[in-house]
Design a protein around this motif. Structure first.
Motif, mmCIF file in Angstrom:
data_model
loop_
_atom_site.group_PDB
_atom_site.id
_atom_site.type_symbol
_atom_site.label_atom_id
_atom_site.label_comp_id
_atom_site.label_asym_id
_atom_site.label_seq_id
_atom_site.Cartn_x
_atom_site.Cartn_y
_atom_site.Cartn_z
ATOM 1 N N GLY A 225 3.446 -4.523 -14.150
ATOM 2 C CA GLY A 225 3.038 -3.934 -12.885
ATOM 3 C C GLY A 225 1.826 -4.649 -12.323
ATOM 4 O O GLY A 225 1.405 -5.696 -12.828
ATOM 5 N N PHE A 226 1.241 -4.095 -11.246
ATOM 6 C CA PHE A 226 0.012 -4.646 -10.690
ATOM 7 C C PHE A 226 -1.127 -4.338 -11.663
ATOM 8 O O PHE A 226 -1.382 -3.178 -11.986
ATOM 9 C CB PHE A 226 -0.300 -4.021 -9.327
ATOM 10 C CG PHE A 226 0.652 -4.418 -8.234
ATOM 11 C CD1 PHE A 226 0.629 -5.702 -7.706
ATOM 12 C CD2 PHE A 226 1.571 -3.507 -7.741
ATOM 13 C CE1 PHE A 226 1.511 -6.066 -6.696
ATOM 14 C CE2 PHE A 226 2.450 -3.861 -6.728
ATOM 15 C CZ PHE A 226 2.420 -5.148 -6.206
ATOM 16 N N GLU B 78 -8.033 -3.224 -3.777
ATOM 17 C CA GLU B 78 -7.223 -3.361 -4.992
ATOM 18 C C GLU B 78 -6.024 -4.273 -4.745
ATOM 19 O O GLU B 78 -5.674 -5.093 -5.602
ATOM 20 C CB GLU B 78 -6.777 -1.980 -5.462
ATOM 21 C CG GLU B 78 -7.925 -1.103 -5.938
ATOM 22 C CD GLU B 78 -7.509 0.324 -6.250
ATOM 23 O OE1 GLU B 78 -8.247 1.016 -6.957
ATOM 24 O OE2 GLU B 78 -6.423 0.744 -5.774
ATOM 25 N N ILE B 79 -5.422 -4.130 -3.573
ATOM 26 C CA ILE B 79 -4.259 -4.977 -3.249
ATOM 27 C C ILE B 79 -4.671 -6.449 -3.202
ATOM 28 O O ILE B 79 -3.972 -7.324 -3.725
ATOM 29 C CB ILE B 79 -3.646 -4.555 -1.901
ATOM 30 C CG1 ILE B 79 -3.029 -3.156 -2.023
ATOM 31 C CG2 ILE B 79 -2.589 -5.562 -1.437
ATOM 32 C CD1 ILE B 79 -2.588 -2.564 -0.709
ATOM 33 N N LEU B 80 -5.819 -6.719 -2.600
ATOM 34 C CA LEU B 80 -6.243 -8.100 -2.423
ATOM 35 C C LEU B 80 -6.584 -8.787 -3.743
ATOM 36 O O LEU B 80 -6.540 -10.026 -3.824
ATOM 37 C CB LEU B 80 -7.460 -8.159 -1.479
ATOM 38 C CG LEU B 80 -7.209 -7.684 -0.039
ATOM 39 C CD1 LEU B 80 -8.459 -7.835 0.801
ATOM 40 C CD2 LEU B 80 -6.054 -8.446 0.598
ATOM 41 N N ARG B 81 -6.919 -8.018 -4.776
ATOM 42 C CA ARG B 81 -7.299 -8.657 -6.041
ATOM 43 C C ARG B 81 -6.357 -8.338 -7.210
ATOM 44 O O ARG B 81 -6.565 -8.836 -8.317
ATOM 45 C CB ARG B 81 -8.722 -8.281 -6.421
ATOM 46 C CG ARG B 81 -8.939 -6.813 -6.784
ATOM 47 C CD ARG B 81 -10.357 -6.558 -7.289
ATOM 48 N NE ARG B 81 -10.554 -5.206 -7.742
ATOM 49 C CZ ARG B 81 -10.901 -4.192 -6.956
ATOM 50 N NH1 ARG B 81 -11.096 -4.398 -5.662
ATOM 51 N NH2 ARG B 81 -11.065 -2.978 -7.450
ATOM 52 N N ALA B 82 -5.336 -7.515 -6.982
ATOM 53 C CA ALA B 82 -4.414 -7.150 -8.058
ATOM 54 C C ALA B 82 -3.630 -8.365 -8.544
ATOM 55 O O ALA B 82 -3.280 -9.256 -7.765
ATOM 56 C CB ALA B 82 -3.461 -6.062 -7.586
ATOM 57 N N ALA C 178 0.830 -1.213 0.000
ATOM 58 C CA ALA C 178 0.000 0.000 0.000
ATOM 59 C C ALA C 178 0.856 1.251 0.000
ATOM 60 O O ALA C 178 0.591 2.222 -0.722
ATOM 61 C CB ALA C 178 -0.929 -0.010 1.217
ATOM 62 N N PHE C 179 1.904 1.256 0.838
ATOM 63 C CA PHE C 179 2.760 2.431 0.960
ATOM 64 C C PHE C 179 3.565 2.674 -0.307
ATOM 65 O O PHE C 179 3.797 3.831 -0.691
ATOM 66 C CB PHE C 179 3.707 2.258 2.147
ATOM 67 C CG PHE C 179 4.544 3.466 2.435
ATOM 68 C CD1 PHE C 179 4.026 4.544 3.132
ATOM 69 C CD2 PHE C 179 5.866 3.536 2.004
ATOM 70 C CE1 PHE C 179 4.797 5.666 3.398
ATOM 71 C CE2 PHE C 179 6.644 4.652 2.258
ATOM 72 C CZ PHE C 179 6.112 5.723 2.953
ATOM 73 N N TYR C 180 3.977 1.614 -0.990
ATOM 74 C CA TYR C 180 4.821 1.758 -2.173
ATOM 75 C C TYR C 180 4.036 1.716 -3.496
ATOM 76 O O TYR C 180 4.646 1.700 -4.565
ATOM 77 C CB TYR C 180 5.894 0.670 -2.183
ATOM 78 C CG TYR C 180 6.998 0.905 -1.179
ATOM 79 C CD1 TYR C 180 7.878 1.983 -1.311
ATOM 80 C CD2 TYR C 180 7.158 0.072 -0.085
ATOM 81 C CE1 TYR C 180 8.874 2.210 -0.388
ATOM 82 C CE2 TYR C 180 8.170 0.283 0.846
ATOM 83 C CZ TYR C 180 9.027 1.364 0.687
ATOM 84 O OH TYR C 180 10.015 1.595 1.607
#
Length: 336
Positions: free
Chosen positions: A223-224, A213-217, A204-206
């Motif tokens: 990239g993500f 979004e993080i959980l499903r990227a 999240a920070f980077y």
């Protein structure tokens, strides 16, 4: 003319009056028009109410379209496309008794009563109930307003009176921008069983991505990758070198509830009980701006659909703006 001008609370208002003998009976009615109407609008609305009243008392009754009717047609036509469909349906169902029979073209006084009831700590029977915050009230009214606007768009109602709704204003912007030190302390405070939470904190920070979004990227060579985002557009977020290994190895399996529990444990243990996971996104924006990245580019990384969303960070560039103004009138290499 059915419209007369009166003064109410020091403001000029229009009042509609109807007095006529219809089939041997005298009919008298009066109603205060919504504030802000022009004389022409008041006259048009008065003529409309005249026709409706006459039709009602001659047996040619024109059906009133209720807010409940508008909500039903909106959910039926568009509900399948809503990302928050289940949540919205539950909220609309919960408050249905308060709006189901309300005329969809007479919203001003009703919205005031409705807001007051949602804020109250007692229900209609005097039993205790949980009062809603203004932010929650605003969400409920936003769902109802969208339904009425849609009904007007498709011709289900003749007049869009949603501008007359009284909706609480909310300023819930947070201005907490965690720095790298805070992020690392929270990540290190994660328990061994919360390794997915620890990874998500760093990502999240980077990256500036939201929790969902993080959980499903999906990590790719570019990239993500996000096929579906809050603004409805797919996007690619470059992978920072410091989370490249995490991106390749980590696969998120936690539920949202499990994630939230792990996050709260970590932030409390690290001494930051009030920090929200979403603040890490603001921290990423702050880091980019402090490194000299322009707001337009920052908005692109964060996935903002409009520059309005990115303007919340504009105060962070004050020092750079001052430096830019200081260069006015200077010749290259020769300050004046």
């Amino acid at each position: 003319m059915p419209i007369e001008t009166i003064t109410k609370a020091g403001r000029r208002r229009y009042r509609w009056t109807f007095e006529r003998v219809i089939e041997g009976s005298r009919v008298r009615k009066a109603k205060l028009l919504p504030a802000g109407l022009s004389a022409k609008q008041a006259d048009e609305l008065g003529r409309k109410w005249d026709a409706e009243t006459y039709a009602l008392h001659t047996g040619v009754t024109k059906a009133v379209v209720t807010i409940g009717d508008c909500v039903l047609v909106h959910v039926t036509d568009k509900g399948a496309d809503w990302k928050d469909g289940r949540k919205r349906a539950l909220i609309l169902e919960k408050w249905g008794p308060e709006y189901a029979t309300q005329d969809a073209t007479d919203l001003h006084a009703w919205s005031i009563r409705f807001v007051g009831y949602m804020r109250a700590s007692l229900d209609h029977l005097g039993r205790p109930k949980r009062p809603l915050s203004d932010a929650a009230i605003r969400n409920v009214l936003a769902y109802i307003r969208a339904a009425i606007k849609y009904a007007f768009k498709i011709g289900h109602i003749e007049v869009d009176q949603t501008a007359r709704m009284v909706i609480p204003t909310v300023n819930n912007e947070r201005h907490h921008y965690p720095q790298r030190k805070e992020m690392l302390e929270i990540a290190r405070a994660c328990l061994s069983r919360d390794r997915e939470v620890r990874a998500a904190i760093r990502i999240a920070f980077y990256s500036g991505m939201r929790r969902g979004e993080i959980l499903r990227a999906k990590p790719t060579r570019y990239g993500f990758s996000l096929d579906d985002t809050k603004n409805g557009r797919p996007r690619i977020i470059p992978i920072h070198p410091r989370v490249a290994v995490l991106a390749r190895r980590m696969r998120f399996t936690l539920t949202v509830k499990q994630f939230e529990e792990g996050w709260k444990r970590a932030r409390t243990a690290a001494g930051y009980p009030d920090t929200k996971f979403h603040d890490l996104r603001h921290g990423a924006a702050s880091e980019m701006i402090n490194a000299g990245i322009d707001l337009f580019t920052v908005g692109g990384v964060l996935g903002h659909k409009s520059v309005v969303s990115t303007k919340r960070y504009s105060h962070l560039v004050t020092d750079r703006l001052a430096a830019a103004v200081g260069k006015i009138g200077q010749k290259r290499g020769n300050p004046v």
